[in-house]
Design a protein around this motif. Structure first.
Motif, short mmCIF file in Angstrom:
data_model
loop_
_atom_site.label_atom_id
_atom_site.label_comp_id
_atom_site.label_asym_id
_atom_site.label_seq_id
_atom_site.Cartn_x
_atom_site.Cartn_y
_atom_site.Cartn_z
N LEU A 25 0.82 -1.21 0.00
CA LEU A 25 0.00 0.00 0.00
C LEU A 25 0.85 1.26 0.00
CD1 LEU A 25 -2.91 -1.01 2.41
CD2 LEU A 25 -3.07 -0.58 -0.05
N ARG A 26 2.06 1.18 0.56
CA ARG A 26 2.95 2.35 0.54
C ARG A 26 3.37 2.72 -0.88
NH1 ARG A 26 4.90 0.59 5.74
NH2 ARG A 26 6.52 -0.73 4.86
N MET A 27 3.25 1.78 -1.81
CA MET A 27 3.62 2.04 -3.21
C MET A 27 2.42 2.48 -4.05
SD MET A 27 6.39 -0.92 -4.02
CE MET A 27 5.65 -2.31 -3.15
N GLU A 28 1.24 2.44 -3.45
CA GLU A 28 0.03 2.81 -4.18
C GLU A 28 -0.25 4.30 -4.01
OE1 GLU A 28 -1.63 0.77 -6.11
OE2 GLU A 28 -0.53 -1.03 -5.56
N ILE A 29 -0.81 4.94 -5.02
CA ILE A 29 -1.08 6.37 -4.93
C ILE A 29 -2.58 6.67 -4.86
CG2 ILE A 29 1.05 7.10 -6.06
CD1 ILE A 29 -0.62 7.43 -8.64
N ASP A 30 -3.41 5.73 -5.19
CA ASP A 30 -4.85 5.97 -5.25
C ASP A 30 -5.55 5.24 -4.11
OD1 ASP A 30 -7.19 7.02 -6.18
OD2 ASP A 30 -7.45 5.54 -7.78
N LEU A 31 -5.30 5.74 -2.89
CA LEU A 31 -5.82 5.06 -1.71
C LEU A 31 -7.17 5.62 -1.28
CD1 LEU A 31 -2.56 4.85 0.42
CD2 LEU A 31 -3.58 3.06 -1.00
N ALA A 32 -8.01 4.74 -0.76
CA ALA A 32 -9.27 5.17 -0.15
C ALA A 32 -8.96 5.85 1.18
CB ALA A 32 -10.17 3.96 0.07
N SER A 33 -9.89 6.67 1.66
CA SER A 33 -9.70 7.27 2.98
C SER A 33 -9.70 6.15 4.03
CB SER A 33 -10.83 8.25 3.27
OG SER A 33 -12.04 7.56 3.50
N GLN A 34 -9.12 6.46 5.18
CA GLN A 34 -9.07 5.46 6.26
C GLN A 34 -10.48 5.06 6.68
OE1 GLN A 34 -6.54 7.08 9.35
NE2 GLN A 34 -4.75 6.07 8.47
N GLN A 35 -11.39 6.03 6.67
CA GLN A 35 -12.77 5.74 7.08
C GLN A 35 -13.43 4.75 6.11
OE1 GLN A 35 -15.31 9.20 7.02
NE2 GLN A 35 -16.86 8.23 8.32
N ILE A 36 -13.24 4.99 4.83
CA ILE A 36 -13.83 4.09 3.83
C ILE A 36 -13.17 2.71 3.89
CG2 ILE A 36 -13.97 3.67 1.33
CD1 ILE A 36 -14.56 6.67 1.02
N ALA A 37 -11.85 2.69 3.99
CA ALA A 37 -11.15 1.41 4.06
C ALA A 37 -11.58 0.59 5.27
CB ALA A 37 -9.64 1.65 4.09
N LYS A 38 -11.76 1.27 6.39
CA LYS A 38 -12.19 0.58 7.62
C LYS A 38 -13.59 -0.02 7.43
CE LYS A 38 -12.69 1.42 12.61
NZ LYS A 38 -14.09 1.14 12.83
N LYS A 39 -14.49 0.76 6.84
CA LYS A 39 -15.85 0.27 6.64
C LYS A 39 -15.86 -0.93 5.68
CE LYS A 39 -20.50 1.91 5.89
NZ LYS A 39 -21.37 3.06 6.00
N ARG A 40 -15.08 -0.82 4.61
CA ARG A 40 -15.01 -1.94 3.65
C ARG A 40 -14.44 -3.19 4.33
NH1 ARG A 40 -12.09 0.92 -1.56
NH2 ARG A 40 -13.91 2.00 -2.42
N THR A 41 -13.36 -2.99 5.09
CA THR A 41 -12.72 -4.13 5.76
C THR A 41 -13.68 -4.82 6.73
OG1 THR A 41 -10.55 -3.09 5.55
CG2 THR A 41 -10.77 -4.78 7.24
N GLU A 42 -14.46 -4.03 7.44
CA GLU A 42 -15.44 -4.61 8.37
C GLU A 42 -16.47 -5.46 7.62
OE1 GLU A 42 -15.11 -1.10 11.75
OE2 GLU A 42 -16.85 -1.13 10.42
N ILE A 43 -16.88 -4.99 6.45
CA ILE A 43 -17.83 -5.76 5.63
C ILE A 43 -17.18 -7.06 5.19
CG2 ILE A 43 -19.09 -5.79 3.44
CD1 ILE A 43 -19.45 -2.70 3.84
N CYS A 44 -15.94 -6.98 4.71
CA CYS A 44 -15.23 -8.18 4.26
C CYS A 44 -15.10 -9.21 5.39
CB CYS A 44 -13.83 -7.82 3.76
SG CYS A 44 -13.79 -6.92 2.20
N GLU A 45 -14.87 -8.73 6.60
CA GLU A 45 -14.62 -9.65 7.71
C GLU A 45 -15.86 -10.46 8.10
OE1 GLU A 45 -12.54 -7.09 10.45
OE2 GLU A 45 -10.64 -7.51 9.43
#
Ligand code: SF4
Length: 78
Positions: A25-45
């Motif tokens: 992820l440190r090499m990626e430039i098009d990251l989602a906000s932390q809030q969005i990533a957290k919500k997505r991750t919770e859904i995945c889990e």
């Protein structure tokens, strides 16, 4: 285990997937906000298609996919 959708590869049996994902992820430039990533991750889990660290629908590490701005859930959950 190998992520089909990115360049992340486990090189040892006891590799820490979270560390690999953070490195990638440190090499990626098009990251989602932390809030969005957290919500997505919770859904995945809680997703029935998740197999360990991997999305059973696309083969990606779900925490990696959830952090990329332009990605969507292949099952339409996010
Ligand atoms: S990306 Fe979608 S299908 Fe894959 S584990 Fe997450 S919620 Fe499930």
């Amino acid at each position: 285990m190998t992520c089909k959708g990115c360049e992340i590869k486990e090189e040892a049996a006891n590799v820490d997937v979270d560390v690999l994902i953070e490195e990638q992820l440190r090499m990626e430039i098009d990251l989602a906000s932390q809030q969005i990533a957290k919500k997505r991750t919770e859904i995945c889990e809680t997703c029935p298609f998740r197999v360990g660290d991997t999305c059973g629908k696309c083969g990606c590490y779900y925490k990696f996919r959830a952090n990329l701005s332009n990605k969507t859930c292949p099952a339409g959950y996010w």
